[in-house]
Scaffold this motif. Structure first.
Motif, mmCIF file in Angstrom:
data_model
loop_
_atom_site.group_PDB
_atom_site.id
_atom_site.type_symbol
_atom_site.label_atom_id
_atom_site.label_comp_id
_atom_site.label_asym_id
_atom_site.label_seq_id
_atom_site.Cartn_x
_atom_site.Cartn_y
_atom_site.Cartn_z
ATOM 1 N N LEU A 207 0.855 -1.193 0.000
ATOM 2 C CA LEU A 207 0.000 0.000 0.000
ATOM 3 C C LEU A 207 0.888 1.239 0.000
ATOM 4 O O LEU A 207 1.910 1.284 0.681
ATOM 5 C CB LEU A 207 -0.922 -0.013 1.224
ATOM 6 C CG LEU A 207 -1.966 1.091 1.367
ATOM 7 C CD1 LEU A 207 -3.190 0.558 2.112
ATOM 8 C CD2 LEU A 207 -1.405 2.306 2.118
ATOM 9 N N ILE A 208 0.475 2.238 -0.770
ATOM 10 C CA ILE A 208 1.236 3.490 -0.883
ATOM 11 C C ILE A 208 0.269 4.637 -0.645
ATOM 12 O O ILE A 208 -0.852 4.638 -1.164
ATOM 13 C CB ILE A 208 1.861 3.624 -2.279
ATOM 14 C CG1 ILE A 208 2.826 2.461 -2.536
ATOM 15 C CG2 ILE A 208 2.587 4.954 -2.437
ATOM 16 C CD1 ILE A 208 3.118 2.226 -3.989
ATOM 17 N N SER A 209 0.686 5.623 0.151
ATOM 18 C CA SER A 209 -0.197 6.768 0.361
ATOM 19 C C SER A 209 0.593 8.066 0.451
ATOM 20 O O SER A 209 1.778 8.074 0.805
ATOM 21 C CB SER A 209 -1.053 6.578 1.614
ATOM 22 O OG SER A 209 -0.339 6.898 2.790
ATOM 23 N N LEU A 210 -0.083 9.148 0.109
ATOM 24 C CA LEU A 210 0.465 10.500 0.201
ATOM 25 C C LEU A 210 -0.519 11.358 0.978
ATOM 26 O O LEU A 210 -1.735 11.279 0.766
ATOM 27 C CB LEU A 210 0.672 11.102 -1.197
ATOM 28 C CG LEU A 210 1.663 10.407 -2.129
ATOM 29 C CD1 LEU A 210 1.668 11.081 -3.494
ATOM 30 C CD2 LEU A 210 3.055 10.428 -1.530
ATOM 31 N N ARG A 211 0.025 12.195 1.888
ATOM 32 C CA ARG A 211 -0.823 13.076 2.687
ATOM 33 C C ARG A 211 -0.217 14.476 2.729
ATOM 34 O O ARG A 211 1.018 14.628 2.767
ATOM 35 C CB ARG A 211 -0.965 12.549 4.115
ATOM 36 C CG ARG A 211 -1.392 11.107 4.202
ATOM 37 C CD ARG A 211 -1.661 10.652 5.618
ATOM 38 N NE ARG A 211 -2.956 11.104 6.111
ATOM 39 C CZ ARG A 211 -3.555 10.609 7.188
ATOM 40 N NH1 ARG A 211 -2.963 9.653 7.895
ATOM 41 N NH2 ARG A 211 -4.731 11.057 7.568
ATOM 42 N N PRO A 212 -1.054 15.511 2.753
ATOM 43 C CA PRO A 212 -0.540 16.875 2.838
ATOM 44 C C PRO A 212 -0.130 17.228 4.264
ATOM 45 O O PRO A 212 -0.493 16.536 5.220
ATOM 46 C CB PRO A 212 -1.737 17.727 2.406
ATOM 47 C CG PRO A 212 -2.917 16.937 2.903
ATOM 48 C CD PRO A 212 -2.526 15.485 2.705
#
Length: 416
Positions: A207-212
């Motif tokens: 799983l890969i995620s990006l958050r501000p």
């Protein structure tokens, strides 16, 4: 009461704020030479929000909000398909209304306590040895060689607490391995980045995620559930190794993951805050031993999968301070420690229960399993927009079913 707290993260300073209000004298030792500015997202939920309001810090929490608009899942073609915007009172909010970086929260709590005449911070200092822990006092030797006496020692030094290791036998601590690994780091923000928590499910249980964040950068996260014994061995060994070894493992095992993986891998070696974590829970059979008490993750790390680690730290600190505030002058703290544990432990154990969807179902190994999970998520994102469902089940964000005890020592008409 003279209290020594090990750890200047979340639980320790929160405890110090309330103990100082009740008249205790607190020393906080922290191994880092200054507060670490890094860290990933944490959220504040339920009764913890009420406590933050009692401390008068809710406006600062809002000021450092990560700016995250909500959560959206990304399909294999790189397009969002299942959005869950923040509503503040929805049972389907994956993003909290009070989303904040751990480093920002720690800085707020430090600022709220550092100038209090009853609170003293010692950075770059650790507890070298707990010399004695008896009916009279607890005596410790600090890392600079000085020996000091206190009425209470609080281990708030995290999941792998060194104080806990000194003061509790190994059979008191159960480490529950959940078969999952997570790696965090910060990357530069690009013009086409958005303010959503973007989650992409790669095949092979990745799983890969990006958050501000509010600082003009993006927080990246890889998670992995090894599919066989060989992968498990490689990841477990890497977790105990150096950063270079960990980065090499990520490059090998995520090279073909898709979406923005290559961008994240390219920026990895320049990140100031690379953190490789084994997802494990801490469950202690007893949280205290005479004049020593474990607090927060040191006592009951729930893992990021629950979303409750920070809230449990804040609530636990409040309840522990409240029970200590009821002691008579010079009274042994054991009574307060036992009442604290009997009051708070049932709630902690309930919060440590991992939702069925995590972690295995959210890490599909095959195309079929990913399609099934994404179909469910897409359907759920539609269902939660139905007005009558939202009205019936929506107002859940501030309800954690823990009724905060009231303590006269903390009454303050000026609290917001």
């Amino acid at each position: 009461m003279r209290v020594l707290i090990s750890g200047a993260g979340i639980a320790g300073p929160t405890l110090a704020w309330f103990l100082a209000k009740a008249g205790a004298r607190i020393t906080i030792v922290e191994k880092s030479h200054s507060l670490l500015p890094h860290g990933q997202n944490v959220d504040i939920q339920g009764s913890a929000i009420t406590i933050i309001k009692k401390m008068g810090l809710i406006d600062q929490i809002r000021r450092f909000n990560t700016t995250e608009k909500g959560t959206q899942f990304i399909n294999p073609k790189g397009r969002p398909f299942a959005p869950f915007p923040v509503k503040g009172s929805s049972f389907a909010d994956f993003t909290s209304e009070f989303e904040i970086l751990r480093g920002d929260l720690a800085a707020i709590l430090h600022k709220a306590t550092k100038d209090h005449p009853n609170v003293n911070y010692l950075f770059g200092t650790t507890i070298k040895e707990v010399v004695s822990n008896d009916d009279d006092t607890i005596k410790v030797e600090l890392s600079h060689g000085e020996v000091q006496e206190f009425d209470l020692l609080v281990a708030a030094d995290g999941q792998w607490s060194k104080v806990r290791k000194q003061c509790f036998p190994p059979n008191y601590v159960n480490v529950v391995h959940l078969g999952m690994y997570v790696v965090y780091w910060t990357i530069p923000r690009l013009p086409n980045d958005n303010n959503w928590w973007n989650i992409y499910l790669a095949l092979g249980s990745r799983l890969i995620s990006l958050r501000p964040d509010p600082h003009g950068t993006i927080r990246a996260m890889f998670t992995r559930m090894p599919c066989d014994d060989a992968q498990e061995k490689a990841w477990l060994e890497a977790s105990k190794s150096d950063r270079q070894t960990q980065e090499e493992l990520l490059r090998r095992e995520f090279a073909d993951a898709g979406w923005q993986t290559q961008r994240l891998l390219d920026a990895m070696d320049q990140a100031p805050d690379f953190y490789f974590q084994v997802i494990q829970q801490i469950k202690m059979s007893k949280w205290s031993s005479s004049r020593v008490i474990c607090l927060g993750d040191a006592a009951h790390s729930p893992t990021p999968l629950t979303g409750m680690g920070t809230s449990l730290a804040i609530i636990g600190a409040y309840v522990l301070a409240g029970e200590l505030s009821k002691l008579d002058n010079g009274e042994h703290p054991s009574k307060a420690l036992e009442t604290y544990e009997s009051t708070f432990r049932p709630f902690v154990e309930e919060m440590q229960k991992i939702p069925l969807v995590f972690p295995a179902i959210a890490h599909p190994e095959t195309v079929w399993k990913r399609w099934l999970f994404q179909t469910f998520v897409w359907a759920f994102s539609k269902v939660v927009t139905i007005p009558w469902l939202v009205n019936r089940f929506g107002d859940k964000s501030n309800d954690d079913n823990f009724l905060l005890p009231q303590y006269p020592s903390f009454d303050d008409k000026g609290s917001k």
